[in-house]
Design a protein around this motif. Structure first.
Motif, mmCIF file in Angstrom:
data_model
loop_
_atom_site.group_PDB
_atom_site.id
_atom_site.type_symbol
_atom_site.label_atom_id
_atom_site.label_comp_id
_atom_site.label_asym_id
_atom_site.label_seq_id
_atom_site.Cartn_x
_atom_site.Cartn_y
_atom_site.Cartn_z
ATOM 1 N N ASP A 1 23.087 66.352 62.675
ATOM 2 C CA ASP A 1 24.245 67.061 63.198
ATOM 3 C C ASP A 1 25.345 67.093 62.132
ATOM 4 N N PRO A 2 25.705 68.272 61.642
ATOM 5 C CA PRO A 2 26.675 68.337 60.547
ATOM 6 C C PRO A 2 28.049 67.785 60.940
ATOM 7 N N GLU A 3 28.403 67.922 62.209
ATOM 8 C CA GLU A 3 29.709 67.454 62.660
ATOM 9 C C GLU A 3 29.803 65.936 62.517
ATOM 10 N N THR A 4 28.748 65.239 62.970
ATOM 11 C CA THR A 4 28.716 63.781 62.840
ATOM 12 C C THR A 4 28.620 63.386 61.371
ATOM 13 N N ALA A 5 27.799 64.158 60.642
ATOM 14 C CA ALA A 5 27.557 63.809 59.245
ATOM 15 C C ALA A 5 28.847 63.829 58.444
#
Lengths: 348, 363
Positions: A288-292
């Protein structure tokens, strides 16, 4: 849990594997595996992770005595397979005699042939691990031949076919050569060969690393199914942490031939202690790019030191941000931090 | 057009979206079992041997060489049964030695033979290549010489093969100190001057062997010939041993060898079942190329007078004998030389063809 189940299937103590490397006229030992101890219970999967060249594969091969161990003790089902005779006290320190030399007990080397039936291996490279001049039937039948596991040709063929079926291949494939198969199918042939002797322990040496992700999942699920069906214990060597987490009951982390941390899979993933494990875990890609974006990646500085010139004390200290003077003086022992979570670090 | 179908229609002209309204539902049917089966068809299972033979058959030079060589072998077996002359004795007419049948040109009869044919009306077998200075039919001598030369080549190649493969396999497989010692022995043998050793050994061995083999079948070949075999066996296996060792060192590191060890397969069986089959192509090729080199060596040894014992002959000693009559009868030198050329060339071409067909590194 009954009394019987508590006994470890495989017990490795103070295993050392040095390879002599000649530098000019000198022979320097390359300490591929240096003082490693662990246990594997029946039906359990122990994941072994670490970066390339840290000695994971050597551990697997040494346990099967494909390499002659330099020192240590390997016991399988209460039978000592190898014991170099070094003695250790209860805290894991070597017992020395008056002159400061290690005290030696009896050396044990057991003929491995009967144990080859119980301990097997699946190899990393599905291309070079199958003989290109042999048909699948010959490859899978080879362990049957070696251990005389059939009475006549018909029984041999039936066994081979049922093994192929177990790993999801069919009878039509038996007469073909290895080069006619895809990577995933080849790996299945390798697994069928390992299963042929009906082992209770299999070393999976990066068994899925060479496969692409969709096939990895198939093969991993097959490993799990086989474990459920046949109660096989695995030593699962890999460098992909997610794969290891998926399949393992416990995970051990290696660095430069040393064991850094060992714990239950979820415990290790959620509450890592050792700084090396922390940085390994932070390197897992997050889908997940948001978490990353908000996750913090611990980037290690410097390179892995050469195993020929091992740093004094803790092998990880050259790249560790917590390193103190003590780390350079003395090697941290693998101590229990509760719940069987063991870690080798002075500072955490 | 209903509302649902409208969804699939292209909304913009420049859009890359596929205009699904152009397809009807049938295009998207699931594949039937029969159609699925069509996808599963795999190519004909082809083994290493089949593949290699297929490639070999395409190589016209090699195929022609094989045919020529087979024809030659058939000829040297069959011809002595047909031609009524002996390679060792003077031509006889009606039970009497024919002194006039010396140095006859090709296809000529001697005076006595002509006389005999006139008297009886019988037709004598022609002297295809005439006769030599001792009145022996030259054609049959060439045939026997070819027999000897070819068998020297094959026998020594087989000996080289056996010794070289066993030695190289052991050395390469066990490695370490075993390898070190075995390869130093090879180096020593390699560094000896071949020619000198061959000449010395065949002289010494010939003297020792001749009394030993008296009265046996081997006596016909002569001590020289046996000495030559032993010399070949002693000296020429080193090249093969080195080659096999090198191959095995590279094969040994494959994981399938490790897998066989993990299974518990004994060392001997690993060598037989895994290692030797994988170096077999190289072995076959080298053996095929070893034959002409042995024939060559035998020829010039015979030329130097170290070959087979008289009256047995070989292509090399025929050429040597022909030197005396090189001006009057040059064909006596040319014919055996030509046969040597044909054999050596054919075998070299076959060896090359085999290498192209079976050496996986070239494919």
């Amino acid at each position: 849990m009954s009394e019987n189940e508590k006994k470890p299937l495989l017990k490795v103590e103070h295993l050392k594997q040095y390879f002599p490397v000649s530098q000019g006229f000198h022979k320097i030992p390359l300490k591929a595996v240096d003082d490693i101890s662990f246990e594997i219970m029946p039906g359990e999967t122990l994941g072994l992770v670490g970066e390339s060249g840290c000695g994971k594969t050597t551990v697997g091969r040494t346990i099967l005595r494909l390499y002659e161990p330099t020192a240590g003790r390997i016991a399988f089902e209460d039978q000592v397979l190898f014991d170099s005779g070094e003695l250790y006290d209860e805290e894991g320190n070597q017992i020395l005699d008056e002159k400061g030399r290690p005290k030696k007990g009896r050396r044990v080397e057991v003929n491995m042939l009967p144990y080859r039936k119980k301990m097997q291996m699946v190899f990393q490279d599905p291309y070079s691990s199958l003989d290109p001049r042999m048909t699948v039937e010959e490859i899978v039948g080879e362990p049957l031949d070696t251990h005389h596991l059939y009475k006549n040709k018909k029984e041999r063929r039936e066994k081979v076919l049922s093994l192929l079926e177990t790993v999801g291949l069919n009878a039509e494939h038996a007469m073909r050569y290895a080069h006619e198969f895809s990577g995933g199918q080849r790996q299945r042939i390798g697994i069928a060969r390992a299963l042929a002797v009906n082992p209770s322990f299999i070393v999976c040496d990066e068994a899925v690393s060479a496969l692409d992700v969709s096939i990895q999942a198939q093969v991993l699920n097959m490993f799990e199914d086989l474990q459920d069906k046949l109660g096989i214990a695995y030593l699962f060597i890999a460098h992909d942490l997610l794969v290891v987490q998926h399949i393992s009951d416990r995970i051990a982390v290696m660095y430069l031939g040393h064991m850094m941390e060992i714990a239950d899979a979820d415990e290790l993933m959620n509450h890592p202690i050792h700084p090396y494990t922390l940085s390994l875990l932070s390197a897992i890609p997050i889908p997940d790019p948001e978490t990353a974006r908000h996750s913090h990646r611990i980037i290690l500085e410097g390179d892995v030191p050469s195993p020929l010139h091992m740093p004094t004390g803790c092998p990880f200290r050259t790249r560790c941000k917590y390193a103190t003077e003590k780390c350079a003086m003395e090697r941290p022992p693998l101590t229990d931090r509760g719940n069987g979570h063991k870690c080798a670090c002075w500072n955490r | 057009m209903t509302e649902t179908e409208n969804i699939y229609k292209k909304r913009q002209i420049l859009s890359a979206q596929i205009d699904l309204s152009k397809f009807n539902k049938k295009n998207f049917d699931k594949a039937t079992d029969e159609e699925k089966k069509q996808q599963e068809v795999m190519g004909e299972s082809s083994s290493f041997l089949k593949d290699g033979l297929r490639r070999l058959r395409k190589n016209h030079m090699a195929m022609a060489s094989i045919i020529i060589l087979i024809a030659l072998i058939v000829a040297i077996i069959v011809i002595p049964m047909i031609v009524p002359y002996s390679y060792s004795d003077m031509i006889t007419v009606n039970g009497h030695r024919d002194g006039t049948a010396v140095n006859l040109p090709p296809m000529y009869y001697s005076q006595r033979e002509l006389q005999y044919m006139q008297e009886t009306g019988e037709k004598l077998f022609p002297h295809i290549l005439g006769t030599d200075s001792l009145g022996r039919d030259y054609f049959i001598r060439v045939v026997y010489g070819t027999r000897v030369s070819l068998s020297v080549g094959v026998v020594s190649a087989v000996m080289v093969l056996i010794i070289g493969v066993i030695y190289g396999t052991i050395s390469g497989y066990f490695g370490g100190k075993v390898d070190l010692i075995m390869m130093r022995i090879v180096d020593i043998i390699y560094s000896l001057p071949d020619m000198l050793i061959i000449i010395l050994l065949s002289v010494v061995l010939n003297a020792r062997l001749t009394p030993l083999i008296k009265g046996t079948v081997l006596a016909k070949l002569g001590g020289n010939m046996l000495a030559m075999f032993i010399v070949f066996a002693l000296l020429y296996w080193v090249g093969m041993a080195r080659l096999v060792r090198g191959q095995i060192l590279s094969i040994k590191n494959n994981e399938y060898i490790l897998a066989a060890k993990a299974i518990g397969t004994p060392n001997g069986q690993i060598m037989r079942k895994h290692i030797v089959p994988n170096v077999l192509s190289i072995i076959i090729i080298t053996t095929a190329l070893q034959v002409p080199s042995a024939i060559f060596t035998e020829s010039y040894l015979s030329f130097l007078g170290l070959g087979v014992n008289l009256p047995m002959t070989s292509l090399g000693s025929l050429a040597n004998d022909a030197r005396a009559t090189i001006t009057s009868a040059p064909y006596r030198l040319l014919v055996p030389a030509l046969v040597i050329v044909v054999i050596v060339l054919a075998l070299n071409l076959i060896g090359d063809g085999l290498r192209d067909a079976f050496d996986s590194k070239l494919n």
